[in-house]
Enzyme design. Structure first.
Site, PDB file in Angstrom:
ATOM      1  N   TYR A 297       0.821  -1.207   0.000  1.00  0.00           N
ATOM      2  CA  TYR A 297       0.000   0.000   0.000  1.00  0.00           C
ATOM      3  C   TYR A 297       0.857   1.259   0.000  1.00  0.00           C
ATOM      4  CZ  TYR A 297      -4.005  -2.957   1.352  1.00  0.00           C
ATOM      5  OH  TYR A 297      -4.989  -3.895   1.398  1.00  0.00           O
ATOM      6  N   GLU A 372     -21.565   0.195  20.761  1.00  0.00           N
ATOM      7  CA  GLU A 372     -22.419   0.568  19.632  1.00  0.00           C
ATOM      8  C   GLU A 372     -22.944   1.995  19.717  1.00  0.00           C
ATOM      9  OE1 GLU A 372     -24.070  -3.749  18.145  1.00  0.00           O
ATOM     10  OE2 GLU A 372     -24.878  -2.928  20.010  1.00  0.00           O
TER      11      GLU A 372
END
Length: 391
Positions: A297, A372
């Site tokens: 990358y 969450e």
């Protein structure tokens, strides 16, 4: 800003349901067929146009505003990891040996939630929003194939934003990094060739193990003596194999390692030094060295004006005290870098840590999880980034 945050909190239950549905059925890179289908079904429910099968399993949605204007893209990665989950939760992975252990289930959910809100207010938007669901961030790198497939064109993307859940940052906070954020990577394949002979008569052969020792020592000098102390780089050798028996001079040794750098200039210099060392030292000792680089990358370098935009939105949504300025870049890699080479943009960290609930494990851990509560915060941030840029 309050309205955006409230809209995001209003869909929290929906976000949790979507995220857990992704989490239960993880798929590895370039195998995200069911994941892709779920994304398309949700985009269908929202009435958002999309293209599927981009770079194999990728999906690209498009929301068109009421007026023509610039185009901003948002990206979420889709793939899971080959890890057996050990969390005791109702939404534990049902696929043996596979797990969303890096938060990509949350990234997809946040992008879908962002799309849901932006699609509802598209009549007030001037410009376009592209929704990029990218495969294989953890493996072969799906960003470059998606770019080659044209996802940054038609309409041309003017800016792009991405985020990653951050288990090191408490939920309710975000982390931003100016300039260099993640390193580039290259896999190093090195072969040292000598000539075998009996271990009792080393003068009759060329000892590839002895030559390898000299090469390894020299490679470790690159970071300490060829790279500025205020720059960062890593040369790590992970495997070495050679020889067949204890009393035989080895005729070949193979080494594999990794190079991590933060700028193209440092990357090219380090690769040149590796090549010179691998070929030069064996030659002086009567052997031969071969070096093959597998390009990984690119370095992820944020655009500072886009980081300013994220920072501004974070301060308005969460408060100045909840914005963490990351000072040191990571030598880990992230293929969002390729999108930033095509358009200006920013990549940032979304806190998901909750020590009271035992959500403390790093990505790629078999007990990784998220608080969450970060989901509506991520949605609010991405909606704000889009609106702020298009204005």
């Amino acid at each position: 800003m309050d309205n955006i945050l409230n809209k995001s909190k209003d869909i929290k239950d929906w976000l949790i349901k979507v995220r857990r549905d992704f989490h239960i059925c993880p798929e590895l890179g370039m195998e995200e067929f069911k994941t892709s289908e779920k994304i398309c079904n949700l985009l269908d429910e929202m009435g958002i146009e999309y293209q599927r099968g981009v770079a194999n399993t990728g999906v690209v949605g498009l929301i068109k505003g009421a007026e023509k204007g610039k185009t901003v893209a948002l990206r979420a990665d889709m793939d899971a990891l080959p890890i057996l989950e050990k969390n005791d939760v109702s939404y534990k992975s049902k696929v043996d040996g596979k797990m969303h252990a890096c938060g990509h289930d949350a990234h997809m959910t946040i992008l879908l939630g962002t799309a849901k809100i932006l699609n509802e207010i598209k009549g007030d938007i001037k410009g376009n929003i592209k929704l990029i669901f990218q495969p294989a961030e953890e493996t072969v790198g799906g960003a470059q194939p998606m770019i080659e497939a044209g996802v940054m064109e038609n309409p041309k993307v003017d800016a792009i934003f991405g985020l990653h859940v951050a288990p090191e940052i408490p939920v309710g906070k975000i982390g931003i990094k100016y300039d260099k954020m993640n390193a580039s990577s290259d896999t190093l394949n090195i072969k040292i060739l000598g000539e075998s002979t009996h271990g009792a008569y080393p003068q009759s052969g060329i000892d590839s193990i002895m030559i390898t020792a000299q090469v390894i020592n020299a490679l470790q000098s690159i970071v300490s003596r060829n790279i500025s102390p205020v720059d960062s780089a890593v040369v790590s050798l992970g495997t070495i194999n050679g020889g067949t028996q204890h009393n035989i001079i080895a005729n070949s040794v193979q080494i594999r390692g990794t190079l991590r750098t933060l700028t193209p200039k440092t990357r090219e210099m380090a690769l040149s030094r590796i090549q010179n060392i691998v070929e030069g030292i064996p030659r002086t000792l009567g052997g031969r060295g071969e070096f093959i680089r597998e390009e990984g990358y690119a370095a992820l370098i944020n655009h500072d004006d886009m980081v300013d935009l994220v920072k501004h939105n974070g301060e308005k949504l969460l408060g100045e005290e909840n914005i963490i300025i990351i000072n040191e870049p990571s030598l880990g890699v992230e293929d969002f870098a390729y999108f930033l080479n095509k358009a200006k943009g920013a990549y940032y960290r979304l806190g998901c840590r909750n020590e009271e609930n035992g959500i403390i494990y790093d990505g790629h851990h078999d007990r990784f999880n998220i608080d969450e509560d970060c989901l509506p915060i991520g949605v609010a941030m991405q909606v704000s980034n889009v609106i702020k840029f298009l204005k």
